[in-house]
Design a protein around this motif. Structure first.
Motif, short mmCIF file in Angstrom:
data_model
loop_
_atom_site.label_atom_id
_atom_site.label_comp_id
_atom_site.label_asym_id
_atom_site.label_seq_id
_atom_site.Cartn_x
_atom_site.Cartn_y
_atom_site.Cartn_z
N ARG A 220 0.84 -1.20 0.00
CA ARG A 220 0.00 0.00 0.00
C ARG A 220 0.87 1.26 0.00
O ARG A 220 0.65 2.18 -0.77
CB ARG A 220 -0.93 -0.02 1.21
CG ARG A 220 -1.86 1.17 1.27
CD ARG A 220 -2.84 1.01 2.44
NE ARG A 220 -3.61 2.21 2.67
CZ ARG A 220 -4.61 2.62 1.91
NH1 ARG A 220 -4.97 1.92 0.86
NH2 ARG A 220 -5.24 3.73 2.19
N THR A 221 1.88 1.27 0.86
CA THR A 221 2.78 2.43 0.94
C THR A 221 3.56 2.60 -0.35
O THR A 221 3.66 3.72 -0.88
CB THR A 221 3.74 2.29 2.14
OG1 THR A 221 2.95 2.17 3.33
CG2 THR A 221 4.67 3.48 2.25
N ASP A 222 4.12 1.50 -0.88
CA ASP A 222 4.88 1.57 -2.13
C ASP A 222 4.01 2.07 -3.28
O ASP A 222 4.44 2.90 -4.09
CB ASP A 222 5.47 0.21 -2.49
CG ASP A 222 6.58 -0.23 -1.55
OD1 ASP A 222 7.05 0.60 -0.74
OD2 ASP A 222 6.96 -1.42 -1.62
N LEU A 223 2.78 1.56 -3.35
CA LEU A 223 1.88 1.98 -4.43
C LEU A 223 1.49 3.44 -4.28
O LEU A 223 1.47 4.18 -5.26
CB LEU A 223 0.64 1.09 -4.47
CG LEU A 223 -0.38 1.43 -5.56
CD1 LEU A 223 0.26 1.48 -6.94
CD2 LEU A 223 -1.52 0.41 -5.54
N GLU B 273 4.13 9.99 -7.18
CA GLU B 273 5.25 10.38 -8.03
C GLU B 273 4.85 10.49 -9.50
O GLU B 273 5.23 11.44 -10.19
CB GLU B 273 6.38 9.35 -7.88
CG GLU B 273 7.57 9.58 -8.79
CD GLU B 273 8.56 8.41 -8.72
OE1 GLU B 273 9.17 8.13 -9.77
OE2 GLU B 273 8.70 7.80 -7.65
N ARG B 274 4.06 9.53 -9.99
CA ARG B 274 3.80 9.45 -11.42
C ARG B 274 2.42 9.92 -11.87
O ARG B 274 2.25 10.31 -13.02
CB ARG B 274 3.96 8.00 -11.89
CG ARG B 274 5.35 7.47 -11.72
CD ARG B 274 5.44 6.04 -12.20
NE ARG B 274 6.79 5.51 -12.03
CZ ARG B 274 7.11 4.26 -12.26
NH1 ARG B 274 6.19 3.40 -12.65
NH2 ARG B 274 8.35 3.85 -12.09
N SER B 275 1.43 9.83 -10.98
CA SER B 275 0.05 9.99 -11.44
C SER B 275 -0.69 11.20 -10.89
O SER B 275 -1.66 11.64 -11.50
CB SER B 275 -0.76 8.73 -11.08
OG SER B 275 -0.25 7.61 -11.77
N VAL B 276 -0.30 11.73 -9.76
CA VAL B 276 -1.02 12.86 -9.16
C VAL B 276 -0.46 14.16 -9.72
O VAL B 276 0.72 14.45 -9.58
CB VAL B 276 -0.92 12.84 -7.61
CG1 VAL B 276 -1.61 14.06 -7.01
CG2 VAL B 276 -1.52 11.56 -7.05
N SER C 295 -8.22 11.91 -0.83
CA SER C 295 -7.66 12.51 0.39
C SER C 295 -6.45 11.74 0.90
O SER C 295 -5.45 12.33 1.30
CB SER C 295 -8.72 12.57 1.50
OG SER C 295 -9.80 13.36 1.12
N GLU C 296 -6.55 10.40 0.88
CA GLU C 296 -5.42 9.58 1.34
C GLU C 296 -4.20 9.79 0.45
O GLU C 296 -3.08 9.92 0.95
CB GLU C 296 -5.80 8.10 1.33
CG GLU C 296 -6.78 7.73 2.41
CD GLU C 296 -7.31 6.32 2.26
OE1 GLU C 296 -7.61 5.71 3.29
OE2 GLU C 296 -7.44 5.82 1.11
N SER D 145 1.18 12.35 -0.49
CA SER D 145 2.02 13.24 -1.30
C SER D 145 2.40 14.51 -0.55
O SER D 145 3.19 15.30 -1.04
CB SER D 145 1.31 13.62 -2.61
OG SER D 145 0.23 14.49 -2.34
N GLY D 146 1.82 14.72 0.63
CA GLY D 146 2.10 15.93 1.40
C GLY D 146 1.34 17.15 0.91
O GLY D 146 1.64 18.28 1.29
N GLN D 147 0.32 16.95 0.06
CA GLN D 147 -0.44 18.07 -0.48
C GLN D 147 -1.67 18.41 0.34
O GLN D 147 -2.40 19.33 0.01
CB GLN D 147 -0.88 17.76 -1.93
CG GLN D 147 0.29 17.63 -2.87
CD GLN D 147 -0.18 17.39 -4.27
OE1 GLN D 147 -1.13 17.99 -4.74
NE2 GLN D 147 0.50 16.50 -4.97
#
Length: 192
Positions: free
Chosen positions: A8-11, A17-20, A183-184, A189-191
């Protein structure tokens, strides 16, 4: 995804990194948003497909242990259903992947669905989508699969944008399950 918290954390890290993406975006629902999640940027790599496939396979098993297949609307669900069926195969389960066309095939069988012959009328299939906002695309896929005689009681997505999707699916008799809420992901991502 309780079995593999590190998955879960890795995904989440990979999706962030890639999708948001942030900016001004129009979603498939027609709504506008300041955050866009393009899951294809993650799942169209070997690493991403492996993580997404394993995570969604865990959700599919939790939602419907008896499911014979997974299916969703092309193009968003295509790499997802393939990744899930491969993750299932790694665990000894031959799970069918169903691709739902937006329009009937213009030649040959002129079908809306691409599926293996092992999947029959009355078999249970879990609907798959990358991101659910209002649930419109997922509901379109469910309708096509039900029209073909498949039973759909559950839908699984990578990201729930926390809009009206779950409610609209529930109105159609489908329970929604997700890997992440928006939200999760924003917290990861820290946003947020």
């Amino acid at each position: 995804m309780a079995k593999e918290p590190e998955l879960r954390t890795d995904l989440a890290d990979l999706l962030c990194e890639r999708s948001v993406k942030t900016g001004d975006f129009e979603l498939a629902s027609g709504k506008t948003a300041s955050v866009y999640v393009d899951v294809k940027k993650t799942v169209l790599t070997g690493h991403g497909a492996t993580l997404v496939g394993r995570g969604l396979w865990q959700l599919v098993q939790h939602a419907s242990a008896e499911a014979s297949g997974v299916g969703g609307l092309t193009l968003g669900a295509d790499p997802l259903v393939t990744a899930i069926s491969m993750a299932a195969w790694e665990e000894g389960r031959d799970l069918a992947a169903v691709i739902v066309r937006k329009e009937a095939k213009g030649h040959g069988t002129q079908q809306y669905l691409e599926r293996p012959d092992s999947l029959s009328e009355g078999d249970e299939v879990v609907a798959i989508d990358d991101v659910i906002t209002t649930g419109g695309s997922t509901l379109d896929a469910i309708e096509r699969m039900r029209d073909a005689g498949l039973v759909v009681r559950h839908a699984v997505c990578v990201v729930d944008r926390e809009d009206v999707g779950a409610e609209r699916l529930a109105e159609a008799g489908v329970e929604m399950h997700r890997l992440f809420t928006l939200s999760e992901l924003l917290e990861f991502s820290g946003q947020k």
